[in-house]
Design a protein around this motif. Structure first.
Motif, mmCIF file in Angstrom:
data_model
loop_
_atom_site.group_PDB
_atom_site.id
_atom_site.type_symbol
_atom_site.label_atom_id
_atom_site.label_comp_id
_atom_site.label_asym_id
_atom_site.label_seq_id
_atom_site.Cartn_x
_atom_site.Cartn_y
_atom_site.Cartn_z
ATOM 1 N N GLN A 199 0.833 -1.197 0.000
ATOM 2 C CA GLN A 199 0.000 0.000 0.000
ATOM 3 C C GLN A 199 0.871 1.252 0.000
ATOM 4 O O GLN A 199 1.919 1.284 0.666
ATOM 5 C CB GLN A 199 -0.923 0.007 1.227
ATOM 6 N N PRO A 200 0.467 2.309 -0.721
ATOM 7 C CA PRO A 200 1.346 3.462 -0.955
ATOM 8 C C PRO A 200 1.854 4.167 0.297
ATOM 9 O O PRO A 200 3.056 4.426 0.414
ATOM 10 C CB PRO A 200 0.472 4.392 -1.797
ATOM 11 N N VAL A 201 0.970 4.515 1.237
ATOM 12 C CA VAL A 201 1.404 5.283 2.397
ATOM 13 C C VAL A 201 2.367 4.462 3.252
ATOM 14 O O VAL A 201 3.446 4.923 3.639
ATOM 15 C CB VAL A 201 0.193 5.758 3.231
ATOM 16 N N ALA A 202 1.990 3.216 3.535
ATOM 17 C CA ALA A 202 2.864 2.350 4.329
ATOM 18 C C ALA A 202 4.156 2.054 3.583
ATOM 19 O O ALA A 202 5.237 2.011 4.178
ATOM 20 C CB ALA A 202 2.144 1.048 4.670
ATOM 21 N N SER A 203 4.075 1.853 2.270
ATOM 22 C CA SER A 203 5.266 1.571 1.479
ATOM 23 C C SER A 203 6.249 2.738 1.549
ATOM 24 O O SER A 203 7.470 2.538 1.649
ATOM 25 C CB SER A 203 4.885 1.286 0.025
ATOM 26 N N ALA A 204 5.728 3.975 1.507
ATOM 27 C CA ALA A 204 6.600 5.151 1.596
ATOM 28 C C ALA A 204 7.279 5.221 2.957
ATOM 29 O O ALA A 204 8.488 5.484 3.051
ATOM 30 C CB ALA A 204 5.791 6.418 1.342
ATOM 31 N N HIS A 205 6.514 4.966 4.033
ATOM 32 C CA HIS A 205 7.103 5.003 5.378
ATOM 33 C C HIS A 205 8.173 3.918 5.539
ATOM 34 O O HIS A 205 9.285 4.194 5.991
ATOM 35 C CB HIS A 205 6.010 4.792 6.428
ATOM 36 N N LEU A 206 7.818 2.695 5.156
ATOM 37 C CA LEU A 206 8.744 1.585 5.344
ATOM 38 C C LEU A 206 9.945 1.695 4.405
ATOM 39 O O LEU A 206 11.070 1.341 4.771
ATOM 40 C CB LEU A 206 8.005 0.265 5.126
ATOM 41 N N THR A 409 -6.067 10.832 7.769
ATOM 42 C CA THR A 409 -6.166 10.502 6.350
ATOM 43 C C THR A 409 -5.116 11.264 5.565
ATOM 44 O O THR A 409 -4.894 12.458 5.767
ATOM 45 C CB THR A 409 -7.562 10.833 5.798
ATOM 46 N N GLU A 410 -4.450 10.551 4.681
ATOM 47 C CA GLU A 410 -3.450 11.133 3.789
ATOM 48 C C GLU A 410 -3.802 10.743 2.367
ATOM 49 O O GLU A 410 -4.292 9.634 2.127
ATOM 50 C CB GLU A 410 -2.046 10.600 4.100
#
Length: 418
Positions: A199-206, A409-410
């Motif tokens: 998923q995009p948001v989690a992928s960016a953080h990780l 929400t982002e």
């Protein structure tokens, strides 16, 4: 007397047996669980074994110890399900009847499915940690490893606990640093995904966490074979990743009996309605936990939340009523990040992991998508919860359906691009 037969005594199967035994009349229902052995592993603990965090005794118990009184536990291997006869045949020739069947046989690493993986280097330079034997062997290998190329590799999705390979990479980086040999090790994370997570948001953080730790990422890597002689991963598009120590997550597949019974897809997962877990072919067969094809994480939290919905639906179904519950794919996972910290992610079919607080808005005490000591302690504490609350079927004060309360929400990457 009606028969409820449950194939699999893991997380989902044990919870279902214990919860329904309390709800079904004992003089009207016989509840039976079938599994190949009397060993119940706490699989999240395998992640810590290679680093000396847990002992074998802390992650393995007897299945009998967690099966409620009034539930029969049958030890044996399943040969096949015969839906036309409402029976299950075991490999030793025994036949078990059912009126309703729950398939909770999980998913299993299959190193035999990748050429070169299960060869001369298996458990010498190539290791897994999704099995007890693999995690123990890897612990010994890590004791001897102090320089070279360490590669953490995911063969293909879906896999059991999709964040576990990332956790291993983070823990390995911290462990090498603490040993004083981090600068002598090239650490690479190889994934079939376009980024660190689905998923995009989690992928960016990780992904940023991997960058900070100087862990190289090789994305979109679909392994075709492992060249044992050259100690190299080879992809279908002919990219190569060399290794001195390979920690791999093999292809995951459902139970072979599912295929023999004509109940599975190409990976032996049972196609079901993603909201009710009812088989798309048979109205008296359900599949729960990792055994189904639902588009959710194959994780213990999904088994827990889906079973909560399933129990009420099952009682309605056997009474001839419409099933009114609808599972939303809810999952939450602690993500160990090393140095005594961790993250927490919470998501479902429609909502990706987002920052915020969990389970209570503003209060938490857990932070979502943020490294904290509290999240690490939460992951460690869950082992006690698993053995003493979750498996016995005792209530846990968390909603089965995902809530947006406390989430920030982002916009996703796709939204930003539009």
């Amino acid at each position: 007397m009606r028969d409820l037969l449950i194939l699999g005594g893991g997380t989902a199967g044990t919870m279902v047996a214990n919860k329904l035994r309390k709800r079904l009349e004992r003089d009207a229902w016989r509840v039976t669980v079938v599994d190949r052995d009397d060993v119940h592993p706490y699989q999240p603990g395998y992640l810590f074994l290679p680093f000396g965090g847990y002992t074998e005794q802390q992650v393995v118990r007897s299945r009998h110890a967690f099966i409620a009184d009034g539930v029969d536990l049958v030890l044996g291997d399943v040969d096949r399900v015969r839906p036309e006869a409402n029976t299950v045949t075991l490999t030793d020739g025994r036949t078990l009847p059912y009126d309703y069947l729950v398939i909770a046989s999980g998913t299993t690493p299959r190193p035999d499915q990748t050429p070169g993986m299960l060869g001369t280097e298996w458990r010498r330079r190539i290791f897994d940690f999704y099995t007890l034997d693999g995690a123990k062997a890897l612990a010994e290998a890590l004791k001897r490893f102090d320089h070279g190329r360490l590669v953490v590799h995911v063969t293909e999705m879906p896999i059991k606990c999709p964040v576990a390979p990332l956790e291993f990479a983070f823990l390995a980086e911290a462990w090498l640093r603490q040993k004083g040999v981090r600068d002598r090790v090239e650490l690479t994370y190889v994934t079939p995904l376009p980024g660190a997570f689905t998923q995009p948001v989690a992928s960016a953080h990780l992904g940023s966490m991997l960058d900070e730790r100087k862990i190289a990422v090789e994305p979109d890597f679909m392994v075709e074979r492992i060249d044992e002689e050259r100690k190299t991963l080879v992809s279908y598009d002919e990219r190569e990743v060399p290794f001195d120590l390979l920690v791999t997550v093999p292809l995951n597949m459902g139970a072979d009996f599912v295929a023999r019974s004509g109940l599975g897809d190409e990976l032996n997962y049972v196609p079901v309605d993603k909201h009710t877990m009812l088989s798309r072919k048979h109205d008296n067969i359900f599949a729960l936990g990792d055994a189904s094809d639902i588009p959710a994480s194959k994780a213990g939290s999904v088994a827990h939340f889906s079973v909560e919905i399933f129990v009420e639906n099952f009682l309605e179904h056997v009474a001839g009523l419409p099933m009114t519950g609808a599972f939303d794919g809810h999952a939450n996972c602690f993500v160990e990040s090393g140095d005594g910290k961790g993250l927490l992610i919470d998501f479902n079919y429609d909502t990706e992991p987002l920052p915020g607080k969990y389970p209570l808005p503003r209060i938490g005490p857990m932070d979502l998508l943020k490294e904290t000591r509290a999240n690490h302690l939460g992951k460690l504490a869950f082992r006690w919860v698993y053995w003493n609350v979750l498996l016995p079927g005792r209530p846990i004060p968390l909603p089965a359906l995902m809530s947006m309360a406390g989430k920030e929400t982002e916009p996703t990457t796709a939204t930003q691009e539009r």
